[in-house]
Design a protein around this motif. Structure first.
Motif, PDB file in Angstrom:
ATOM      1  N   VAL A 254      -2.822  19.304   5.065  1.00  0.00           N
ATOM      2  CA  VAL A 254      -2.096  18.088   5.676  1.00  0.00           C
ATOM      3  C   VAL A 254      -1.744  18.276   7.282  1.00  0.00           C
ATOM      4  N   SER A 255      -1.083  19.696   7.296  1.00  0.00           N
ATOM      5  CA  SER A 255      -0.865  20.040   8.820  1.00  0.00           C
ATOM      6  C   SER A 255      -1.978  19.999   9.771  1.00  0.00           C
ATOM      7  N   LYS A 256      -3.167  20.035   9.261  1.00  0.00           N
ATOM      8  CA  LYS A 256      -4.432  19.811  10.321  1.00  0.00           C
ATOM      9  C   LYS A 256      -4.544  18.649  10.579  1.00  0.00           C
ATOM     10  N   GLY A 257      -4.081  17.701   9.857  1.00  0.00           N
ATOM     11  CA  GLY A 257      -4.584  16.112  10.147  1.00  0.00           C
ATOM     12  C   GLY A 257      -4.104  15.467   8.824  1.00  0.00           C
ATOM     13  N   ARG A 258      -3.819  13.919   8.942  1.00  0.00           N
ATOM     14  CA  ARG A 258      -3.445  13.135   7.756  1.00  0.00           C
ATOM     15  C   ARG A 258      -3.939  11.740   8.193  1.00  0.00           C
ATOM     16  N   ILE A 259      -4.185  10.911   7.063  1.00  0.00           N
ATOM     17  CA  ILE A 259      -4.176   9.498   7.308  1.00  0.00           C
ATOM     18  C   ILE A 259      -2.910   8.932   7.490  1.00  0.00           C
TER      19      ILE A 259
ATOM     20  N   GLY B  69     -13.771   9.054  -0.816  1.00  0.00           N
ATOM     21  CA  GLY B  69     -14.234   9.702   0.624  1.00  0.00           C
ATOM     22  C   GLY B  69     -13.248  10.806   0.894  1.00  0.00           C
ATOM     23  N   GLY B  70     -12.122  10.606   0.570  1.00  0.00           N
ATOM     24  CA  GLY B  70     -11.187  11.765   1.206  1.00  0.00           C
ATOM     25  C   GLY B  70     -10.811  11.668   2.622  1.00  0.00           C
ATOM     26  N   TYR B  71     -10.021  12.594   2.975  1.00  0.00           N
ATOM     27  CA  TYR B  71      -9.678  12.971   4.431  1.00  0.00           C
ATOM     28  C   TYR B  71     -11.123  13.131   5.188  1.00  0.00           C
ATOM     29  N   LYS B  72     -11.878  13.860   4.726  1.00  0.00           N
ATOM     30  CA  LYS B  72     -13.130  14.250   5.131  1.00  0.00           C
ATOM     31  C   LYS B  72     -13.809  13.139   5.712  1.00  0.00           C
ATOM     32  N   GLU B  73     -14.107  12.028   5.045  1.00  0.00           N
ATOM     33  CA  GLU B  73     -14.682  10.781   5.382  1.00  0.00           C
ATOM     34  C   GLU B  73     -13.909  10.081   6.235  1.00  0.00           C
ATOM     35  N   TRP B  74     -12.526  10.079   5.947  1.00  0.00           N
ATOM     36  CA  TRP B  74     -11.703   9.152   6.905  1.00  0.00           C
ATOM     37  C   TRP B  74     -11.920   9.687   8.378  1.00  0.00           C
ATOM     38  N   SER B  75     -11.763  11.218   8.557  1.00  0.00           N
ATOM     39  CA  SER B  75     -11.393  11.726   9.784  1.00  0.00           C
ATOM     40  C   SER B  75     -12.876  11.565  10.550  1.00  0.00           C
ATOM     41  N   GLU B  76     -14.121  11.564   9.806  1.00  0.00           N
ATOM     42  CA  GLU B  76     -15.377  11.493  10.315  1.00  0.00           C
ATOM     43  C   GLU B  76     -15.541  10.147  10.993  1.00  0.00           C
TER      44      GLU B  76
ATOM     45  N   HIS C  52       2.914  12.947   1.532  1.00  0.00           N
ATOM     46  CA  HIS C  52       2.289  14.024   0.738  1.00  0.00           C
ATOM     47  C   HIS C  52       3.075  14.332  -0.368  1.00  0.00           C
ATOM     48  N   VAL C  53       2.304  14.518  -1.454  1.00  0.00           N
ATOM     49  CA  VAL C  53       2.877  15.004  -2.801  1.00  0.00           C
ATOM     50  C   VAL C  53       1.500  15.753  -3.362  1.00  0.00           C
ATOM     51  N   PRO C  54       1.591  17.006  -3.295  1.00  0.00           N
ATOM     52  CA  PRO C  54       0.457  18.055  -3.656  1.00  0.00           C
ATOM     53  C   PRO C  54       0.173  17.710  -5.131  1.00  0.00           C
ATOM     54  N   VAL C  55      -1.190  17.705  -5.109  1.00  0.00           N
ATOM     55  CA  VAL C  55      -1.454  17.463  -6.689  1.00  0.00           C
ATOM     56  C   VAL C  55      -0.854  17.854  -7.811  1.00  0.00           C
ATOM     57  N   GLY C  56      -0.656  19.216  -7.728  1.00  0.00           N
ATOM     58  CA  GLY C  56       0.303  19.816  -8.774  1.00  0.00           C
ATOM     59  C   GLY C  56       1.763  19.152  -9.098  1.00  0.00           C
ATOM     60  N   GLU C  57       2.120  18.654  -7.976  1.00  0.00           N
ATOM     61  CA  GLU C  57       3.369  17.906  -8.131  1.00  0.00           C
ATOM     62  C   GLU C  57       3.506  16.421  -8.472  1.00  0.00           C
TER      63      GLU C  57
ATOM     64  N   LEU D 218       0.920  -1.029  -0.029  1.00  0.00           N
ATOM     65  CA  LEU D 218       0.083   0.161  -0.052  1.00  0.00           C
ATOM     66  C   LEU D 218       0.895   1.025   0.016  1.00  0.00           C
ATOM     67  N   LEU D 219       0.577   2.082  -0.922  1.00  0.00           N
ATOM     68  CA  LEU D 219       1.200   3.417  -0.887  1.00  0.00           C
ATOM     69  C   LEU D 219       0.105   4.486  -1.052  1.00  0.00           C
ATOM     70  N   LEU D 220      -0.214   5.071   0.117  1.00  0.00           N
ATOM     71  CA  LEU D 220      -1.414   6.073   0.092  1.00  0.00           C
ATOM     72  C   LEU D 220      -0.688   7.561   0.011  1.00  0.00           C
ATOM     73  N   VAL D 221      -1.176   8.312  -1.081  1.00  0.00           N
ATOM     74  CA  VAL D 221      -0.586   9.622  -1.323  1.00  0.00           C
ATOM     75  C   VAL D 221      -1.661  10.470  -1.045  1.00  0.00           C
ATOM     76  N   ASP D 222      -1.338  11.643  -0.138  1.00  0.00           N
ATOM     77  CA  ASP D 222      -2.374  12.617   0.087  1.00  0.00           C
ATOM     78  C   ASP D 222      -1.683  13.957  -0.785  1.00  0.00           C
ATOM     79  N   VAL D 223      -2.746  14.214  -1.520  1.00  0.00           N
ATOM     80  CA  VAL D 223      -2.570  15.285  -2.656  1.00  0.00           C
ATOM     81  C   VAL D 223      -3.162  16.781  -2.278  1.00  0.00           C
ATOM     82  N   ARG D 224      -3.326  16.709  -0.885  1.00  0.00           N
ATOM     83  CA  ARG D 224      -3.896  18.146  -0.492  1.00  0.00           C
ATOM     84  C   ARG D 224      -2.803  18.896  -0.329  1.00  0.00           C
ATOM     85  N   SER D 225      -3.237  20.251   0.172  1.00  0.00           N
ATOM     86  CA  SER D 225      -1.854  21.540   0.183  1.00  0.00           C
ATOM     87  C   SER D 225      -1.261  21.118   1.623  1.00  0.00           C
ATOM     88  N   GLN D 226      -0.359  21.601   1.767  1.00  0.00           N
ATOM     89  CA  GLN D 226       0.641  21.596   3.038  1.00  0.00           C
ATOM     90  C   GLN D 226      -0.125  21.956   3.996  1.00  0.00           C
ATOM     91  N   GLU D 227      -0.913  23.241   3.945  1.00  0.00           N
ATOM     92  CA  GLU D 227      -1.782  23.585   5.264  1.00  0.00           C
ATOM     93  C   GLU D 227      -2.794  22.740   5.395  1.00  0.00           C
TER      94      GLU D 227
END
Length: 118
Positions: A34-39, A107-114, A44-49, A23-32
């Motif tokens: 990700v700093s509020k919480g992550r799976i 579901g993204g981080y929103k569903e995961w955190s819920e 972390h690889v921002p979507v633009g990168e 498993l390689l789980l890649v969070d493509v959200r912004s650094q800001e």
């Protein structure tokens, strides 16, 4: 438009986290974001990168992400964002680069955190 083979559900992700060594789980959200919480365990690889990072040679990929570059046929390459749209874009980019099994946790981080923070 996303097709079903490009998506992964919360329950499938939970089960993959328990069973898959690859498993390689890649969070493509912004650094800001990700700093509020992550799976846990995600990188972390921002979507633009995504295109540039996943085009790197294995040594440069490890240097940039801290993990081994997945093989093109990696069965468990999962992208996610907050709600699913950027994760879908990242998944399509990875597939265009040859990662034929890349999927989006829609579901993204929103569903995961819920679900995880109950």
């Amino acid at each position: 438009m996303a097709n079903a083979d490009m998506e992964i559900s919360y329950s499938d992700l939970v089960s993959l986290r328990k069973t898959s060594e690859e498993l390689l789980l890649v969070d493509v959200r912004s650094q800001e974001e990700v700093s509020k919480g992550r799976i846990p365990g995600s990188i972390h690889v921002p979507v633009g990168e995504v295109e540039s990072v996943f085009s790197l040679d294995p040594d440069a990929f490890r240097e940039r992400t801290g993990v081994a570059r997945p093989p093109l046929d990696c069965p468990a390459l999962i992208f996610h964002c907050q709600l699913g749209r950027r994760g879908e874009a990242a998944t399509q980019t990875a597939r265009r680069l040859g990662f034929k099994n890349a999927r989006n946790y829609s579901g993204g981080y929103k569903e995961w955190s819920e679900k995880e923070c109950k």
